[in-house]
Design an enzyme around this catalytic site. Structure first.
Site, PDB file in Angstrom:
ATOM      1  CE  LYS A  58      -3.590   2.089   2.719  1.00 56.30           C
ATOM      2  NZ  LYS A  58      -4.790   2.289   3.643  1.00 56.30           N
ATOM      3  NE  ARG A  79      -5.730   9.242   3.338  1.00 55.04           N
ATOM      4  CZ  ARG A  79      -4.386   9.622   3.132  1.00 55.04           C
ATOM      5  NH1 ARG A  79      -3.737  11.124   2.970  1.00 55.04           N
ATOM      6  NH2 ARG A  79      -3.533   8.439   2.904  1.00 55.04           N
ATOM      7  CE  LYS A 123      -3.658   7.919   6.731  1.00 56.42           C
ATOM      8  NZ  LYS A 123      -4.723   6.954   6.466  1.00 56.42           N
ATOM      9  CD  GLU A 153       5.767  -4.359   3.747  1.00 56.41           C
ATOM     10  OE1 GLU A 153       5.143  -5.360   4.260  1.00 56.41           O
ATOM     11  OE2 GLU A 153       6.209  -3.086   4.402  1.00 56.41           O
ATOM     12  CE  LYS A 161      -6.095   1.921  -0.584  1.00 59.45           C
ATOM     13  NZ  LYS A 161      -6.624   1.939   0.910  1.00 59.45           N
ATOM     14  CB  SER A 175     -11.403   7.239  -3.549  1.00 58.67           C
ATOM     15  OG  SER A 175     -10.329   7.569  -2.872  1.00 58.67           O
ATOM     16  CE1 TYR A 206     -15.127   3.504  -2.720  1.00 59.33           C
ATOM     17  CE2 TYR A 206     -13.244   3.759  -4.168  1.00 59.33           C
ATOM     18  CZ  TYR A 206     -13.682   3.306  -2.639  1.00 59.33           C
ATOM     19  OH  TYR A 206     -12.783   3.621  -1.797  1.00 59.33           O
TER      20      TYR A 206
HETATM   21  C1  PBG Z   1      -7.387   3.407   5.452  1.00 59.31           C
HETATM   22  C2  PBG Z   1      -7.840   3.145   4.100  1.00 59.31           C
HETATM   23  C3  PBG Z   1      -7.625   4.124   3.037  1.00 59.31           C
HETATM   24  C4  PBG Z   1      -8.252   3.591   1.973  1.00 59.31           C
HETATM   25  C5  PBG Z   1      -8.752   2.197   2.226  1.00 59.31           C
HETATM   26  N1  PBG Z   1      -8.585   2.045   3.672  1.00 59.31           N
HETATM   27  C6  PBG Z   1      -7.028   5.481   3.038  1.00 59.31           C
HETATM   28  C7  PBG Z   1      -5.635   5.752   3.603  1.00 59.31           C
HETATM   29  O1  PBG Z   1      -5.148   4.808   3.760  1.00 59.31           O
HETATM   30  O2  PBG Z   1      -5.606   6.724   3.777  1.00 59.31           O
HETATM   31  C8  PBG Z   1      -8.077   4.262   0.665  1.00 59.31           C
HETATM   32  C9  PBG Z   1      -9.446   3.688  -0.272  1.00 59.31           C
HETATM   33  C10 PBG Z   1      -9.502   4.781  -1.529  1.00 59.31           C
HETATM   34  O3  PBG Z   1      -9.059   5.676  -1.469  1.00 59.31           O
HETATM   35  O4  PBG Z   1     -10.554   4.375  -2.311  1.00 59.31           O
HETATM   36  N2  PBG Z   1      -6.537   2.676   6.052  1.00 59.31           N
END
Ligand code: PBG
Length: 332
Positions: free
Chosen positions: A198, A208, A222, A238, A253, A279, A318
């Site tokens: 990720k 968010r 993050k 990982e 992701k 998203s 989505y």
């Molecule tokens: C939270 C999480 C996130 C997403 C899924 N789980 C956001 C992040 O890590 O800040 C993002 C999903 C998306 O953008 O569609 N841990």
């Protein structure tokens, strides 16, 4: 093979022969529909940067699940939207047995026991600072203490009837800890979908906003736990770790900007490999389509084939129900 003995256009001339040589297919059975849920009654809230995606209260969510099942989409992923005044430093509500997610799982399973449910394991929807874990005085997300909480969160959701827990926090050692607590509690059938690779990505922006963690996060980021976009070997390490710790599926992701990572992982480990079409990727597509700059349906299907070519098994998107509709209508 030389021209004119081999003319590649020969097979592309007619629909039937194009079908004969089509290498990849889309199937709703491998598409996962993420759903945002919110407390309250009769709620169906729009999310500005995510057209057609809404936050649903539990009384409304059953209809959404029914639509998914009728479209041939058999797995959903639940994301909670928590009111700001209920968030705290430690994300305590993540462990509330009567919290939104445990209630949602029971509510949905009661009506649709056959529908696969995934829940995110991370604290960001619940923390006042918007980070995925517990923080120290300097704001650093502390690993081992966070893993202890994630373990409890995973156990609670699994006990509530969740089929797949999906740690999305990128802490070290969390897959092993979650697997061991599930084993200790005889939850041997609960699956782990590990967000293994990720990245610290700008493409999570609309998400968010949707869960309300953007303002909490403020100017922080993050990067001390999510990966740098420049790296691929680190992604492989990982994934290797998560498989050895007991993951059933691994995930990359965001999706489209990281197709090389998906492909490398699939080729190397031959393990169920998922991607999250996040998203921001969804928002980009809609924004361009809204301006008339590209055709939403065509571009969407093209993107889905990119994931398939890269070697993806399942995919979170989505656009799940849009894809289902296109598959049905268009003989894709
Ligand atoms: C939270 C999480 C996130 C997403 C899924 N789980 C956001 C992040 O890590 O800040 C993002 C999903 C998306 O953008 O569609 N841990």
């Amino acid at each position: 093979m030389y021209f004119p003995i081999y003319r590649p256009r020969r097979m592309r001339k007619d629909a039937f022969s194009r079908y004969l040589i089509q290498e990849n297919y889309l199937n709703t059975k491998q598409i996962i529909y993420p759903i945002f849920i919110v407390d309250g009654v009769n709620q169906q809230q729009d999310i500005e940067a995510m057209p057609n995606v809404k936050r649903y209260s539990l009384d409304r969510v059953l209809k959404v699940c029914e639509n998914a099942i009728n479209s041939g989409v058999y797995t959903i992923a639940l994301f909670p939207v928590i009111e700001p005044h209920l968030k705290d430093e430690n994300g305590s509500l993540a462990l509330d047995p009567d919290g939104l997610i445990p209630r949602a799982i029971k509510h949905i399973k009661n009506r649709f026991p056959q529908l696969g449910i995934i829940t995110d394991i991370a604290l960001d929807p619940y923390t006042s600072h918007g980070q995925d874990g517990l923080i120290d005085e300097s704001g650093y997300v502390i690993n081992d203490e966070t893993v202890g909480v994630l373990q409890k969160q995973a156990l609670l959701y699994a006990q509530s009837g969740c089929d797949i827990v999906a740690p999305s926090d990128m802490m070290d050692g969390r897959v092993m800890s979650i697997r061991s607590i599930l084993e200790d509690n005889k939850l041997i059938h609960t699956k782990i979908l590990a967000y293994s690779a990720k990245y610290a990505s700008a493409f999570y922006g609309p998400f968010r906003d949707a869960v309300g963690s953007k303002t909490n996060l403020g100017k922080s980021n993050k990067q001390t736990y999510q990966m740098h976009p420049a790296n691929i070997q680190e992604a492989i390490r990982e994934v290797q770790l998560d498989i050895s710790e007991g993951a059933d599926m691994v995930m990359v992701k965001p999706g489209l900007p990281y197709l090389d990572v998906i492909k490398s992982i699939k080729d190397r480990f031959s393990f169920p490999t998922f991607a999250y079409h996040v998203s921001g990727e969804y928002a980009m597509l809609h924004a361009a389509a809204k301006n008339g700059w590209l055709d939403y349906n065509q571009a969407l299907i093209e993107i889905m084939f990119a994931f398939k070519r890269a070697g993806c098994d399942g995919l979170l998107t989505y656009a799940a129900l849009d894809i289902a509709k296109l598959i049905k209508e268009n003989n894709i």
